[in-house]
Design a protein around this motif. Structure first.
Motif, PDB file in Angstrom:
ATOM      1  N   ARG A 125      89.335  41.287 -26.759  1.00 45.70           N
ATOM      2  CA  ARG A 125      88.495  41.806 -27.908  1.00 45.70           C
ATOM      3  C   ARG A 125      89.065  41.239 -29.018  1.00 45.70           C
ATOM      4  O   ARG A 125      88.365  41.063 -29.407  1.00 45.70           O
ATOM      5  CB  ARG A 125      88.620  43.537 -27.277  1.00 45.70           C
ATOM      6  CG  ARG A 125      87.600  43.591 -26.242  1.00 45.70           C
ATOM      7  CD  ARG A 125      86.045  43.037 -26.225  1.00 45.70           C
ATOM      8  NE  ARG A 125      85.601  43.091 -24.968  1.00 45.70           N
ATOM      9  CZ  ARG A 125      86.255  42.216 -24.123  1.00 45.70           C
ATOM     10  NH1 ARG A 125      86.732  41.062 -24.209  1.00 45.70           N
ATOM     11  NH2 ARG A 125      85.653  41.919 -22.475  1.00 45.70           N
ATOM     12  N   SER A 126      90.241  41.407 -28.802  1.00 47.05           N
ATOM     13  CA  SER A 126      90.558  41.122 -30.183  1.00 47.05           C
ATOM     14  C   SER A 126      90.803  39.644 -30.663  1.00 47.05           C
ATOM     15  O   SER A 126      90.460  39.408 -31.978  1.00 47.05           O
ATOM     16  CB  SER A 126      92.350  41.536 -30.894  1.00 47.05           C
ATOM     17  OG  SER A 126      93.233  40.648 -31.379  1.00 47.05           O
ATOM     18  N   LYS A 127      91.003  38.645 -29.881  1.00 48.19           N
ATOM     19  CA  LYS A 127      90.809  37.615 -29.894  1.00 48.19           C
ATOM     20  C   LYS A 127      89.325  37.228 -30.217  1.00 48.19           C
ATOM     21  O   LYS A 127      89.231  36.019 -31.310  1.00 48.19           O
ATOM     22  CB  LYS A 127      91.204  36.936 -28.496  1.00 48.19           C
ATOM     23  CG  LYS A 127      92.599  36.259 -28.469  1.00 48.19           C
ATOM     24  CD  LYS A 127      93.219  36.054 -30.368  1.00 48.19           C
ATOM     25  CE  LYS A 127      95.134  36.056 -29.388  1.00 48.19           C
ATOM     26  NZ  LYS A 127      95.401  34.762 -30.801  1.00 48.19           N
ATOM     27  N   GLU A 128      88.628  37.965 -29.513  1.00 48.45           N
ATOM     28  CA  GLU A 128      87.032  37.058 -29.714  1.00 48.45           C
ATOM     29  C   GLU A 128      86.749  37.635 -30.863  1.00 48.45           C
ATOM     30  O   GLU A 128      86.094  37.457 -32.002  1.00 48.45           O
ATOM     31  CB  GLU A 128      86.492  38.337 -28.896  1.00 48.45           C
ATOM     32  CG  GLU A 128      86.604  37.886 -27.438  1.00 48.45           C
ATOM     33  CD  GLU A 128      85.566  38.344 -25.935  1.00 48.45           C
ATOM     34  OE1 GLU A 128      85.744  38.311 -25.024  1.00 48.45           O
ATOM     35  OE2 GLU A 128      85.011  40.480 -26.980  1.00 48.45           O
ATOM     36  N   ASN A 129      86.691  38.996 -31.257  1.00 46.61           N
ATOM     37  CA  ASN A 129      86.722  39.475 -33.054  1.00 46.61           C
ATOM     38  C   ASN A 129      87.003  38.311 -33.859  1.00 46.61           C
ATOM     39  O   ASN A 129      87.127  38.488 -34.898  1.00 46.61           O
ATOM     40  CB  ASN A 129      87.229  40.889 -33.103  1.00 46.61           C
ATOM     41  CG  ASN A 129      86.470  41.922 -32.253  1.00 46.61           C
ATOM     42  OD1 ASN A 129      85.554  42.077 -31.699  1.00 46.61           O
ATOM     43  ND2 ASN A 129      87.371  43.168 -32.195  1.00 46.61           N
ATOM     44  N   ASN A 130      88.682  38.229 -33.704  1.00 46.11           N
ATOM     45  CA  ASN A 130      88.840  36.829 -34.365  1.00 46.11           C
ATOM     46  C   ASN A 130      88.319  36.231 -34.986  1.00 46.11           C
ATOM     47  O   ASN A 130      88.009  35.656 -35.641  1.00 46.11           O
ATOM     48  CB  ASN A 130      90.627  36.957 -34.093  1.00 46.11           C
ATOM     49  CG  ASN A 130      91.385  37.931 -34.697  1.00 46.11           C
ATOM     50  OD1 ASN A 130      91.363  39.087 -35.357  1.00 46.11           O
ATOM     51  ND2 ASN A 130      92.965  37.327 -34.314  1.00 46.11           N
ATOM     52  N   ALA A 131      87.924  35.326 -34.182  1.00 41.37           N
ATOM     53  CA  ALA A 131      86.928  34.497 -33.504  1.00 41.37           C
ATOM     54  C   ALA A 131      86.004  34.531 -33.919  1.00 41.37           C
ATOM     55  O   ALA A 131      85.244  33.434 -35.210  1.00 41.37           O
ATOM     56  CB  ALA A 131      86.999  33.539 -32.052  1.00 41.37           C
ATOM     57  N   ILE A 132      85.302  35.068 -34.026  1.00 45.28           N
ATOM     58  CA  ILE A 132      84.146  35.834 -34.637  1.00 45.28           C
ATOM     59  C   ILE A 132      83.798  35.792 -36.932  1.00 45.28           C
ATOM     60  O   ILE A 132      83.403  35.465 -36.764  1.00 45.28           O
ATOM     61  CB  ILE A 132      83.155  36.911 -34.391  1.00 45.28           C
ATOM     62  CG1 ILE A 132      82.637  36.832 -32.455  1.00 45.28           C
ATOM     63  CG2 ILE A 132      82.341  38.282 -35.216  1.00 45.28           C
ATOM     64  CD1 ILE A 132      82.294  37.829 -31.669  1.00 45.28           C
ATOM     65  N   GLU A 133      85.176  36.634 -36.966  1.00 45.52           N
ATOM     66  CA  GLU A 133      85.483  36.527 -37.727  1.00 45.52           C
ATOM     67  C   GLU A 133      85.426  34.916 -39.000  1.00 45.52           C
ATOM     68  O   GLU A 133      85.385  34.758 -40.080  1.00 45.52           O
ATOM     69  CB  GLU A 133      86.556  37.193 -38.413  1.00 45.52           C
ATOM     70  CG  GLU A 133      87.006  38.865 -38.589  1.00 45.52           C
ATOM     71  CD  GLU A 133      87.711  39.455 -38.004  1.00 45.52           C
ATOM     72  OE1 GLU A 133      88.977  38.537 -39.232  1.00 45.52           O
ATOM     73  OE2 GLU A 133      87.802  40.653 -37.949  1.00 45.52           O
ATOM     74  N   MET A 134      85.878  33.828 -37.705  1.00 45.26           N
ATOM     75  CA  MET A 134      86.109  32.115 -37.915  1.00 45.26           C
ATOM     76  C   MET A 134      84.759  31.667 -38.347  1.00 45.26           C
ATOM     77  O   MET A 134      84.019  30.587 -39.014  1.00 45.26           O
ATOM     78  CB  MET A 134      86.725  31.455 -37.138  1.00 45.26           C
ATOM     79  CG  MET A 134      88.416  32.252 -37.180  1.00 45.26           C
ATOM     80  SD  MET A 134      89.386  31.315 -35.427  1.00 45.26           S
ATOM     81  CE  MET A 134      89.533  29.566 -36.367  1.00 45.26           C
ATOM     82  N   PHE A 135      83.683  32.192 -38.437  1.00 46.20           N
ATOM     83  CA  PHE A 135      82.592  31.789 -37.738  1.00 46.20           C
ATOM     84  C   PHE A 135      81.592  32.153 -39.751  1.00 46.20           C
ATOM     85  O   PHE A 135      81.813  33.357 -40.015  1.00 46.20           O
ATOM     86  CB  PHE A 135      80.921  32.535 -37.601  1.00 46.20           C
ATOM     87  CG  PHE A 135      79.942  31.613 -36.600  1.00 46.20           C
ATOM     88  CD1 PHE A 135      80.659  30.080 -35.519  1.00 46.20           C
ATOM     89  CD2 PHE A 135      79.046  31.945 -38.078  1.00 46.20           C
ATOM     90  CE1 PHE A 135      78.610  30.423 -35.581  1.00 46.20           C
ATOM     91  CE2 PHE A 135      77.763  31.377 -37.011  1.00 46.20           C
ATOM     92  CZ  PHE A 135      77.674  30.192 -36.738  1.00 46.20           C
ATOM     93  N   HIS A 136      81.501  30.740 -40.514  1.00 44.43           N
ATOM     94  CA  HIS A 136      81.146  31.022 -42.047  1.00 44.43           C
ATOM     95  C   HIS A 136      79.687  30.392 -41.308  1.00 44.43           C
ATOM     96  O   HIS A 136      79.577  28.786 -40.944  1.00 44.43           O
ATOM     97  CB  HIS A 136      81.840  31.075 -41.957  1.00 44.43           C
ATOM     98  CG  HIS A 136      82.982  31.507 -42.319  1.00 44.43           C
ATOM     99  ND1 HIS A 136      82.850  32.890 -43.091  1.00 44.43           N
ATOM    100  CD2 HIS A 136      84.532  31.001 -42.274  1.00 44.43           C
ATOM    101  CE1 HIS A 136      84.027  33.570 -42.866  1.00 44.43           C
ATOM    102  NE2 HIS A 136      85.062  32.383 -42.000  1.00 44.43           N
ATOM    103  N   VAL A 137      78.582  30.841 -41.849  1.00 44.27           N
ATOM    104  CA  VAL A 137      77.600  29.940 -42.411  1.00 44.27           C
ATOM    105  C   VAL A 137      77.297  29.700 -43.778  1.00 44.27           C
ATOM    106  O   VAL A 137      77.158  30.529 -44.383  1.00 44.27           O
ATOM    107  CB  VAL A 137      76.411  30.954 -41.965  1.00 44.27           C
ATOM    108  CG1 VAL A 137      74.690  30.293 -41.814  1.00 44.27           C
ATOM    109  CG2 VAL A 137      76.133  31.356 -40.264  1.00 44.27           C
ATOM    110  N   GLU A 138      77.818  28.703 -43.887  1.00 45.57           N
ATOM    111  CA  GLU A 138      77.023  27.916 -45.498  1.00 45.57           C
ATOM    112  C   GLU A 138      76.112  27.069 -45.825  1.00 45.57           C
ATOM    113  O   GLU A 138      75.603  26.276 -45.548  1.00 45.57           O
ATOM    114  CB  GLU A 138      78.200  27.179 -46.034  1.00 45.57           C
ATOM    115  CG  GLU A 138      79.948  27.443 -45.469  1.00 45.57           C
ATOM    116  CD  GLU A 138      81.033  27.204 -46.079  1.00 45.57           C
ATOM    117  OE1 GLU A 138      80.585  25.773 -46.453  1.00 45.57           O
ATOM    118  OE2 GLU A 138      82.060  27.522 -45.505  1.00 45.57           O
ATOM    119  N   ARG A 139      75.462  28.329 -46.221  1.00 46.03           N
ATOM    120  CA  ARG A 139      73.333  27.196 -46.869  1.00 46.03           C
ATOM    121  C   ARG A 139      74.067  27.515 -48.366  1.00 46.03           C
ATOM    122  O   ARG A 139      74.155  27.791 -48.800  1.00 46.03           O
ATOM    123  CB  ARG A 139      72.474  28.414 -46.266  1.00 46.03           C
ATOM    124  CG  ARG A 139      73.301  28.779 -44.241  1.00 46.03           C
ATOM    125  CD  ARG A 139      71.633  28.525 -44.423  1.00 46.03           C
ATOM    126  NE  ARG A 139      72.242  29.138 -42.756  1.00 46.03           N
ATOM    127  CZ  ARG A 139      71.545  28.959 -41.824  1.00 46.03           C
ATOM    128  NH1 ARG A 139      70.676  27.666 -42.202  1.00 46.03           N
ATOM    129  NH2 ARG A 139      71.314  29.600 -41.170  1.00 46.03           N
TER     130      ARG A 139
END
Length: 139
Positions: A125-139
């Motif tokens: 879960r910690s690794k999933e949360n860290n990975a989700i934080e890496m997701f950035h949408v730049e528009r």
């Protein structure tokens, strides 16, 4: 190479953005990206996979088949969009967040993380949360 395949009407928006994110997570784990194939499907499709290949008779959100070679990640990841929608409602999170969690969950298994024990699940879960934080949408 990361590819996205569809066995239902669902289409992942911004495939390249998701592929770049997954690649970034793989690199952050000091792994090499090989061929990772995502197959988006419905409950009936994933149930059939579960019964045929794993002898399990239940629905699940994700099934991953690991074909990794050493440090290079390869595999097929089946994701039930029906389960992702239901889980998002159950956990009171957006569909998009739950989808990201499931997308990266299979890759994290390929990186060596397990989720059978309570401690393993907490780390996953910690690794999933860290990975989700890496997701950035730049528009």
């Amino acid at each position: 190479m990361i590819s996205f395949n569809y066995e239902l009407e669902f289409i992942l928006q911004d495939e390249s953005l998701y592929a770049e994110w997954i690649s970034q997570v793989i690199q952050s784990e000091s792994k090499k990206e090989g061929d990772i194939n995502y197959v988006f499907c419905d409950d009936d499709y994933i149930l059939q996979i579960n019964q045929q290949y794993l002898n399990h008779d239940y629905y699940t959100d994700i099934i991953s088949f690991d074909y990794c070679v050493g440090n290079e990640l390869h595999g097929d990841i089946f994701i039930s969009i029906d389960r992702v929608r239901e889980n998002a409602a159950d956990y009171n999170v957006s569909f998009e967040e739950e989808l990201k969690r499931v997308l990266i969950h299979g890759v994290l298994h390929y990186c060596g993380y397990k989720d059978k024990t309570e401690d393993e699940e907490l780390l996953m879960r910690s690794k999933e949360n860290n990975a989700i934080e890496m997701f950035h949408v730049e528009r």
